[in-house]
Design an enzyme around this catalytic site. Structure first.
Site, PDB file in Angstrom:
ATOM      1  N   ASP A  53       0.829  -1.209   0.000  1.00 52.73           N
ATOM      2  CA  ASP A  53       0.000   0.000   0.000  1.00 52.73           C
ATOM      3  C   ASP A  53       0.867   1.265   0.000  1.00 52.73           C
ATOM      4  O   ASP A  53       1.947   1.281   0.594  1.00 52.73           O
ATOM      5  CB  ASP A  53      -0.902  -0.010   1.244  1.00 52.73           C
ATOM      6  N   GLY A  80       0.208   5.386  -4.487  1.00 53.37           N
ATOM      7  CA  GLY A  80      -0.405   6.654  -4.895  1.00 53.37           C
ATOM      8  C   GLY A  80       0.152   7.813  -4.082  1.00 53.37           C
ATOM      9  O   GLY A  80       0.491   8.875  -4.616  1.00 53.37           O
ATOM     10  N   TRP A  85       2.991   7.897  -2.533  1.00 52.69           N
ATOM     11  CA  TRP A  85       4.403   8.073  -2.911  1.00 52.69           C
ATOM     12  C   TRP A  85       4.492   8.959  -4.151  1.00 52.69           C
ATOM     13  O   TRP A  85       5.306   9.886  -4.207  1.00 52.69           O
ATOM     14  CB  TRP A  85       5.027   6.700  -3.180  1.00 52.69           C
ATOM     15  N   HIS A 143       3.013   3.255  -9.063  1.00 52.15           N
ATOM     16  CA  HIS A 143       2.911   1.803  -9.272  1.00 52.15           C
ATOM     17  C   HIS A 143       4.196   1.263  -9.905  1.00 52.15           C
ATOM     18  O   HIS A 143       4.621   0.152  -9.589  1.00 52.15           O
ATOM     19  CB  HIS A 143       1.698   1.470 -10.137  1.00 52.15           C
ATOM     20  N   SER A 174      -7.064  -6.043  -6.261  1.00 53.97           N
ATOM     21  CA  SER A 174      -8.205  -6.636  -5.554  1.00 53.97           C
ATOM     22  C   SER A 174      -9.469  -6.559  -6.410  1.00 53.97           C
ATOM     23  O   SER A 174      -9.529  -5.800  -7.386  1.00 53.97           O
ATOM     24  CB  SER A 174      -8.442  -5.894  -4.235  1.00 53.97           C
ATOM     25  N   ARG A 224     -11.279   1.821  -9.587  1.00 48.25           N
ATOM     26  CA  ARG A 224     -10.367   2.931  -9.919  1.00 48.25           C
ATOM     27  C   ARG A 224     -10.601   3.369 -11.364  1.00 48.25           C
ATOM     28  O   ARG A 224     -11.297   2.682 -12.112  1.00 48.25           O
ATOM     29  CB  ARG A 224      -8.922   2.483  -9.721  1.00 48.25           C
ATOM     30  N   LEU A 264      11.280 -20.985  -3.849  1.00 44.31           N
ATOM     31  CA  LEU A 264      10.365 -19.977  -3.308  1.00 44.31           C
ATOM     32  C   LEU A 264       9.118 -19.956  -4.184  1.00 44.31           C
ATOM     33  O   LEU A 264       9.232 -19.975  -5.413  1.00 44.31           O
ATOM     34  CB  LEU A 264      11.030 -18.591  -3.336  1.00 44.31           C
ATOM     35  N   ARG A 281       1.313  -4.786   6.099  1.00 41.95           N
ATOM     36  CA  ARG A 281       0.649  -3.794   5.258  1.00 41.95           C
ATOM     37  C   ARG A 281       1.464  -2.518   5.354  1.00 41.95           C
ATOM     38  O   ARG A 281       1.602  -1.949   6.447  1.00 41.95           O
ATOM     39  CB  ARG A 281      -0.785  -3.536   5.705  1.00 41.95           C
ATOM     40  N   ARG A 308      -5.626  -2.050   8.138  1.00 36.08           N
ATOM     41  CA  ARG A 308      -6.808  -2.764   7.635  1.00 36.08           C
ATOM     42  C   ARG A 308      -6.357  -4.035   6.934  1.00 36.08           C
ATOM     43  O   ARG A 308      -5.274  -4.068   6.339  1.00 36.08           O
ATOM     44  CB  ARG A 308      -7.561  -1.914   6.609  1.00 36.08           C
ATOM     45  N   SER A 314      -8.370  -5.456   4.557  1.00 39.99           N
ATOM     46  CA  SER A 314      -8.861  -5.237   3.192  1.00 39.99           C
ATOM     47  C   SER A 314      -9.106  -6.516   2.403  1.00 39.99           C
ATOM     48  O   SER A 314      -8.664  -6.648   1.256  1.00 39.99           O
ATOM     49  CB  SER A 314      -7.894  -4.325   2.417  1.00 39.99           C
TER      50      SER A 314
END
Ligand code: FPP
Length: 246
Positions: free
Chosen positions: A25, A28, A30, A42, A70, A76, A136, A193, A199, A201
């Site tokens: 999170d 935006g 940043w 992004h 999500s 958006r 991994l 987060r 949250r 979310s």
């Protein structure tokens, strides 16, 4: 991956989290702080993905789950949604060979059938190419919702009951978990987060039941290996009880 593996003597290598999940999170904010468009945030965030994968690989943490898009992110602007998918495709093309060479397996969680055809093809290529890698596993949540995952699992289970493949009365927690998008993973030990928001979310609601939660006040593009190492150290300082007395 980097040539020199990351080392931090504060980390107890015998008690690493087996599965880290990250809600990335703050892209935006940043961008806003740097006077740039949201898309630039992004892009900077995608560079952070590489750092998190590298550190988990270097430490030997077997599973990393990342919340990339999500079911709510469709709200958006069309421009931002398109930019996010373009960015993910670009990231896949740039990184997939190196990820594969480093024995990283990529998996996706979410309602893949709702994604644009081109994105689905790119994702399928990642899945196929890296299917046998074991060092991994990186689960990327795209068009993902935790409630949607539980509904999809319940439907798949009900289908098996109706067809007679499974017995309703024998269902237990382990049995139900086998119907989740990526079933064979250990539960999440550490949920991070970034950006200080507290949250969940709708992320991995089943798998985070006993996760330790950290909300460092760092925006995702600024969250590097040092910050992830700090989070692992804090995780190791927590007394995990799983409902029992200490
Ligand atoms: C949340 O920041 C971030 C996202 C919704 C997208 C995450 C995507 C990436 C990090 C890039 C690509 C991913 C991969 C796997 C290559 P926000 O936009 O909600 O930030 P804000 O709350 O500050 O506005």
């Amino acid at each position: 991956m980097t040539e020199k593996a990351f080392h931090d003597e504060r980390i107890d290598m015998a008690r690493l989290p087996r599965h880290i999940a990250i809600i990335m999170d703050g892209n935006g904010r940043w961008a806003e702080r740097h006077g740039k468009a949201r898309v630039a945030g992004h892009e900077a965030g995608a560079a952070g993905v590489r750092k998190a994968i590298e550190l988990c690989r270097e430490l030997g943490i077997p599973a990393l789950s990342l919340y990339a898009f999500s079911t709510e992110n469709w709200r958006r602007s069309e421009e931002e949604v398109n930019a996010l998918f373009t960015l993910m495709s670009k990231y896949i093309h740039l990184e997939i060979d190196e990820l594969h060479a480093n024995d990283v397996r990529i998996r996706f969680m979410g309602r893949m059938d709702r994604l644009p055809g081109e994105a689905r093809r790119d994702l399928q290529h990642c899945l196929d190419l890296t299917a046998n890698n074991r060092s991994l596993t990186v689960n990327v949540a795209i068009n993902y919702g935790g409630r949607a995952e539980l509904v999809d699992a319940a439907k798949a289970f009900a289908r098996d009951v109706v067809s007679g493949a499974v017995d309703l009365e024998r269902l237990d927690e382990d049995g139900f978990a086998r119907y989740l998008y990526v079933p064979e993973h250990p539960e999440v030990d550490l949920l991070i987060r970034t950006s200080g928001e507290m949250r969940v979310s709708n992320f991995m609601l089943w798998q985070i039941s006993y996760a330790e939660i950290l909300t460092p006040p760092v925006l995702w593009p600024d969250f590097g290996k040092r910050e992830l190492a700090d989070a692992i150290v804090q995780y190791q300082q927590r007394g995990r009880r799983f409902g029992a007395r200490p």
